[in-house]
Write a protein that holds these residues in place. Sequence first.
Motif, PDB file in Angstrom:
ATOM      1  N   ALA A  64      27.869 -38.186   7.247  1.00  0.00           N
ATOM      2  CA  ALA A  64      28.778 -38.053   8.385  1.00  0.00           C
ATOM      3  C   ALA A  64      28.162 -38.760   9.582  1.00  0.00           C
ATOM      4  O   ALA A  64      26.938 -38.874   9.698  1.00  0.00           O
ATOM      5  N   VAL A  89      32.283 -34.111   6.986  1.00  0.00           N
ATOM      6  CA  VAL A  89      31.218 -34.571   6.099  1.00  0.00           C
ATOM      7  C   VAL A  89      31.836 -35.083   4.802  1.00  0.00           C
ATOM      8  O   VAL A  89      32.614 -34.377   4.156  1.00  0.00           O
ATOM      9  N   GLY A 149      25.715 -35.884   1.128  1.00  0.00           N
ATOM     10  CA  GLY A 149      26.719 -35.840   2.176  1.00  0.00           C
ATOM     11  C   GLY A 149      26.414 -36.841   3.262  1.00  0.00           C
ATOM     12  O   GLY A 149      25.251 -37.132   3.549  1.00  0.00           O
ATOM     13  N   TYR A 174      31.949 -34.522  15.197  1.00  0.00           N
ATOM     14  CA  TYR A 174      31.888 -35.665  14.286  1.00  0.00           C
ATOM     15  C   TYR A 174      32.733 -36.823  14.804  1.00  0.00           C
ATOM     16  O   TYR A 174      33.850 -36.623  15.290  1.00  0.00           O
ATOM     17  N   TYR A 177      24.237 -37.988   9.762  1.00  0.00           N
ATOM     18  CA  TYR A 177      23.888 -36.812   8.962  1.00  0.00           C
ATOM     19  C   TYR A 177      23.924 -37.247   7.512  1.00  0.00           C
ATOM     20  O   TYR A 177      24.950 -37.713   7.012  1.00  0.00           O
TER      21      TYR A 177
END
Length: 325
Positions: free
Chosen positions: A279, A257, A277, A252, A287
């Motif tokens: 990210a 997240v 969520g 990440y 995401y």
Amino acid sequence: MTRAVRAGMDFISALDRGSLGGLARLCAPGATWWVDSGPDRRGGDPDLAPNGSGRFPLHGVMRMDEKLALMRALGPDAFPTGCRQIPRRVIADDDVCVIEVEGFGVHASGLEYANRYGFVFDVDAAGAVVSVREYLDTIHAQQVVGGGATVPRSSLDGRAGRADRAAPDLAGAPPSVVSSLAMWPALARGDIDAFAALFTADATWWTDSGRDRDRGRPHGRGDIGANGPFHGTVPMAEKLHAMRARLATGAYRSAAVDVTAHRWVADDTLVAIEASGDATLGDGSRYQNRYLWIVDVRPGGIAGVREYCDTLHIADIMGFEAEDA
């Protein structure tokens, strides 16, 4: 039994019988049915795509009359011997009912369909269903019912789903809800130690398992080493180890997240949370998932989490091959 429970259970019963007329009679005019949309994040967002993606079975929002017409057109040929829908757990208040369901049928292609669902029903004052939201293993649904067709990718311009909207007010919320929602700030910071401290020593975490249906049996033993996030039921200690390992790889750009809860329903020790969520991954991809979490909170902490989400989006964006999932 609340009106929401009655409506939700009657809906699952009609679905189990294949009674499309029964489903129609349970719904208010203008009712909708939502299913998430795999790599097409815009297609599953009710604000950006109020008429859905136009693809079955991962269609986003559909008007109930259009959904039932499509099911009628597909007819019994899709599942010649029927598709059972067995309710397992219910969490509800007067207006909202969440039902965990296991489904099974043999598709006309010969493939076995064995999905696990979290259904969320909103009902009006008369007890009519106004909204159905169906969280399920989208890899498995697309493989069997969608014929394995490719779903195009799209991203949301902003945060995932409706994360720009205010989270529910926790004033006066039951302790089980407060404990459940405490997970997300720790996760967003990437503070796995604080996240871990919320769970009991024997806690478990379940997510569905894509193409390997046996691994995802809710009351079986999963395998977190088999294919990353599609692991079935695993001890929390194993889940935490995998989370730490993923953070350590630089997966990440964001800390982890960032989960935003949109609403919750609590019933005894169980809390159902709808959330989204967001990210940024190491390669810059976004995401952006939508979840239904079922959290079992006991006096010593969180004893179990069941995570219903768009598995096909995970496979697409995080580099896990859906073919192997």
